[in-house]
Design a protein around this motif. Structure first.
Motif, PDB file in Angstrom:
ATOM      1  N   GLN A 147       0.994  -1.381   0.536  1.00 39.18           N
ATOM      2  CA  GLN A 147       0.079   0.469  -0.163  1.00 39.18           C
ATOM      3  C   GLN A 147       0.761   0.921   0.159  1.00 39.18           C
ATOM      4  O   GLN A 147       2.292   0.944   0.474  1.00 39.18           O
ATOM      5  CB  GLN A 147      -1.047   0.024   1.491  1.00 39.18           C
ATOM      6  N   TYR A 159       4.016   2.392   5.677  1.00 40.19           N
ATOM      7  CA  TYR A 159       3.396   3.845   6.207  1.00 40.19           C
ATOM      8  C   TYR A 159       4.432   4.207   7.308  1.00 40.19           C
ATOM      9  O   TYR A 159       4.384   4.009   8.652  1.00 40.19           O
ATOM     10  CB  TYR A 159       2.237   3.948   6.992  1.00 40.19           C
ATOM     11  N   TYR A 217      -2.405  -3.324   9.584  1.00 43.18           N
ATOM     12  CA  TYR A 217      -1.180  -3.104   7.677  1.00 43.18           C
ATOM     13  C   TYR A 217       0.051  -4.410   8.257  1.00 43.18           C
ATOM     14  O   TYR A 217      -0.610  -5.484   8.469  1.00 43.18           O
ATOM     15  CB  TYR A 217      -0.918  -1.519   7.458  1.00 43.18           C
ATOM     16  N   PHE A 234       2.144  -0.897  14.471  1.00 40.20           N
ATOM     17  CA  PHE A 234       2.381  -1.094  16.213  1.00 40.20           C
ATOM     18  C   PHE A 234       2.234  -2.015  17.214  1.00 40.20           C
ATOM     19  O   PHE A 234       2.342  -2.545  18.340  1.00 40.20           O
ATOM     20  CB  PHE A 234       0.323  -0.296  16.293  1.00 40.20           C
ATOM     21  N   ASP A 245      -7.450  -6.693   9.676  1.00 43.19           N
ATOM     22  CA  ASP A 245      -7.104  -5.649   8.610  1.00 43.19           C
ATOM     23  C   ASP A 245      -8.046  -6.610   7.609  1.00 43.19           C
ATOM     24  O   ASP A 245      -8.076  -7.285   7.239  1.00 43.19           O
ATOM     25  CB  ASP A 245      -5.602  -5.583   8.500  1.00 43.19           C
ATOM     26  N   SER A 271     -13.305  -7.121   8.136  1.00 48.81           N
ATOM     27  CA  SER A 271     -13.501  -5.506   8.174  1.00 48.81           C
ATOM     28  C   SER A 271     -13.244  -5.050   9.276  1.00 48.81           C
ATOM     29  O   SER A 271     -14.123  -5.978  10.775  1.00 48.81           O
ATOM     30  CB  SER A 271     -15.572  -5.015   7.769  1.00 48.81           C
ATOM     31  N   ASP A 316      -6.237   2.695  13.368  1.00 42.74           N
ATOM     32  CA  ASP A 316      -5.462   3.806  12.396  1.00 42.74           C
ATOM     33  C   ASP A 316      -6.061   3.257  11.428  1.00 42.74           C
ATOM     34  O   ASP A 316      -5.682   3.432  10.933  1.00 42.74           O
ATOM     35  CB  ASP A 316      -4.275   3.097  12.704  1.00 42.74           C
ATOM     36  N   PRO A 317      -7.279   4.289  11.349  1.00 43.55           N
ATOM     37  CA  PRO A 317      -7.691   4.280   9.799  1.00 43.55           C
ATOM     38  C   PRO A 317      -7.889   5.017   8.643  1.00 43.55           C
ATOM     39  O   PRO A 317      -6.952   5.511   8.665  1.00 43.55           O
ATOM     40  CB  PRO A 317      -9.798   4.515  10.399  1.00 43.55           C
TER      41      PRO A 317
HETATM   42  N1  SAH Z   1      -1.223   0.998  11.522  1.00 45.59           N
HETATM   43  C1  SAH Z   1      -0.828   0.372   9.831  1.00 45.59           C
HETATM   44  C2  SAH Z   1      -1.023   1.707   8.465  1.00 45.59           C
HETATM   45  C3  SAH Z   1      -2.613   1.296   8.801  1.00 45.59           C
HETATM   46  S1  SAH Z   1      -3.390   2.170   6.621  1.00 45.59           S
HETATM   47  C4  SAH Z   1       1.122   0.875  10.481  1.00 45.59           C
HETATM   48  O1  SAH Z   1       1.549   1.193  11.168  1.00 45.59           O
HETATM   49  O2  SAH Z   1       1.390   0.551   9.250  1.00 45.59           O
HETATM   50  C5  SAH Z   1      -4.738   1.063   7.139  1.00 45.59           C
HETATM   51  C6  SAH Z   1      -4.846   0.050   6.811  1.00 45.59           C
HETATM   52  O3  SAH Z   1      -6.510  -0.145   7.107  1.00 45.59           O
HETATM   53  C7  SAH Z   1      -4.304  -0.206   5.501  1.00 45.59           C
HETATM   54  O4  SAH Z   1      -3.925  -1.800   5.671  1.00 45.59           O
HETATM   55  C8  SAH Z   1      -6.439  -1.111   5.014  1.00 45.59           C
HETATM   56  O5  SAH Z   1      -5.780  -2.415   4.169  1.00 45.59           O
HETATM   57  C9  SAH Z   1      -6.818  -1.433   5.949  1.00 45.59           C
HETATM   58  N2  SAH Z   1      -8.557  -0.802   6.561  1.00 45.59           N
HETATM   59  C10 SAH Z   1      -9.327  -0.301   5.049  1.00 45.59           C
HETATM   60  N3  SAH Z   1     -10.622  -0.292   5.288  1.00 45.59           N
HETATM   61  C11 SAH Z   1     -10.386  -1.293   6.027  1.00 45.59           C
HETATM   62  C12 SAH Z   1     -11.928  -1.798   6.577  1.00 45.59           C
HETATM   63  N4  SAH Z   1     -12.591  -1.113   6.855  1.00 45.59           N
HETATM   64  N5  SAH Z   1     -11.719  -2.596   7.581  1.00 45.59           N
HETATM   65  C13 SAH Z   1     -10.659  -3.075   7.882  1.00 45.59           C
HETATM   66  N6  SAH Z   1      -9.339  -2.536   8.084  1.00 45.59           N
HETATM   67  C14 SAH Z   1      -9.691  -1.689   6.640  1.00 45.59           C
END
Ligand code: SAH
Length: 395
Positions: free
Chosen positions: A201, A206, A231, A235, A251, A278, A299-300
């Motif tokens: 991604q 990130y 992801y 964390f 995720d 989800s 962390d959405p």
């Molecule tokens: N916390 C991560 C970065 C998160 S980025 C880090 O520190 O590296 C946001 C993540 O949310 C992505 O991996 C994406 O696949 C996931 N995502 C997006 N929409 C989602 C949903 N509705 N439910 C679960 N995961 C989701």
């Protein structure tokens, strides 16, 4: 030939004198006919005063992106090379650049280079364009990067959604040098993470949460940790390093969770579990199952992509944080992140107050944090302060 002229409407020039780099259609009075997208343009006030020079795109809501407020400066290779040097110098001064770790070298508006980001992972670079005019100049940018950094290779990655908004249609590919054998390992605060440059991604990782992952990890000692939107499990890895009893990551992306499994294996830390699906659904299931955690990270992805979407987005954050609180034991830590540039820290704090009232819990804000220092914020473009991370304790 001098650049085409764009004249603003009466009373619309103020933000651009204040060096905001985005000119929207509503501010524009006239554009020369048949101006090709990607052209260099000069922006003038209604009264005929020169304001700034930028690049034009009729397909984008950001009709002009501004780069210099000096009328004598042209937007040529030398100009952009100096901007790149300034951006790289900042990260060098901060001690962030080496061949083992990841670092954002160029961050769009935050480095006065609206429309291009460049991340460095080990000896490789990944460039991502969010502006057609900048994407059209990509060979020049790759030349600059080769001259300044001599990397092993440069990848080009474009986010599909953004490509559509700007009219960029480029293939993700290696553009200079050679690709790495597979995912590139990077070190972050003593932990190893794998970065898939061609398919991960964003640009593969990130980087913006680097310091937050470290800081939040320190709260994990002796707690069960829930890492929502995990992801590659960043964390979670930090939490385990600091003595979490167990981590659970959620995720919806299977490839993200494959990465998390691989990262967990490499770091050989305590017990971790990954749930595919989800977040809203899986959180509700955990609530129903009566699960409790001592540290929860939310962390959405970006919920608000436009001004009209802000109210709906806040509702989404409110629902998400409510679910989080239901899973948090008394005295637990809730880490609430938001990466919508249109939503401010104040708005998030107000949302948390509503969530506390909804759930009848007292929330204490311990830290208001932003992104890592390789993601600076431009004082004249506060939209570049997109990442908020609020650490709270909840009784
Ligand atoms: N916390 C991560 C970065 C998160 S980025 C880090 O520190 O590296 C946001 C993540 O949310 C992505 O991996 C994406 O696949 C996931 N995502 C997006 N929409 C989602 C949903 N509705 N439910 C679960 N995961 C989701």
């Amino acid at each position: 030939m001098s650049p085409a002229r764009i004249t603003l409407k009466q009373g619309k020039a103020k933000p651009f004198y204040a060096r905001h780099p985005w000119v929207f259609p509503g501010a524009i009075d006239s554009v020369e006919e048949n101006l090709p997208d990607g052209s260099e343009v000069e922006v003038y006030s209604a009264g005929g005063n020169f304001i700034a020079k930028g690049l034009y795109n009729s397909q984008s809501k950001i009709r002009v992106r501004l780069y210099t407020w000096n009328a004598d400066q042209s937007l040529d290779k030398e100009f952009f090379k100096t901007k790149f040097q300034n951006a790289i110098q900042l990260r060098t001064d901060l001690g962030l650049i080496n061949d083992e770790s990841g670092c954002r070298l160029v961050f769009s508006e935050a480095d006065n280079l609206s429309g291009i980001c460049v991340d460095k992972y080990g000896r490789w670079l990944v460039a991502q364009f969010t502006s057609l005019a900048m994407a059209n100049r990509r060979e020049m940018f790759f030349d600059i990067l080769q001259e300044l950094l001599n990397p092993d290779g440069i990848y080009l990655r474009t986010e599909k959604g953004i490509g559509k908004l700007e009219g960029i249609s480029l293939q993700d590919e290696i553009c200079r040098g050679t690709p790495p054998d597979g995912p590139v390992p990077i070190v972050e605060h003593g932990l190893q993470f794998m970065v898939n440059l061609s398919e991960g991604q964003k640009t593969g990782y990130y980087l913006d949460q680097k310091e937050n992952r470290h800081e939040v990890g320190k709260l994990a000692q002796g707690r069960r940790v829930l890492d929502v939107f995990c992801y590659g499990g960043g964390f979670s890895m930090h939490a385990l390093k600091y003595g979490a009893l167990e981590t659970v990551g959620i995720d919806q992306s299977a490839s993200a969770l494959n990465l998390a499994v691989e990262n967990a294996k490499r770091n050989n830390l305590g017990p971790c579990r990954w749930i595919l699906g989800s977040a809203f659904e899986k959180l509700s299931e955990l609530v129903e199952a009566g699960e409790k955690f001592g540290l929860i990270i939310l962390d959405p992805p970006k919920f608000a992509r436009s001004q009209n979407a802000i109210n709906e987005a806040i509702k989404g954050y409110r629902r998400l944080n409510s679910l989080g609180l239901r899973l948090l034991e008394p005295g637990g830590f809730l880490v609430s992140c938001c990466c919508s540039g249109l939503i401010t820290m104040d708005m998030i704090e107000h949302m948390l107050a509503l969530v506390g009232a909804d759930e009848k819990r007292d929330i204490q804000v311990l830290q208001r944090r932003g992104p890592s220092p390789d993601h600076p914020v431009s004082a004249s473009c506060l939209e570049s302060h997109y990442l908020k991370c609020i650490i709270t304790r909840v009784m």
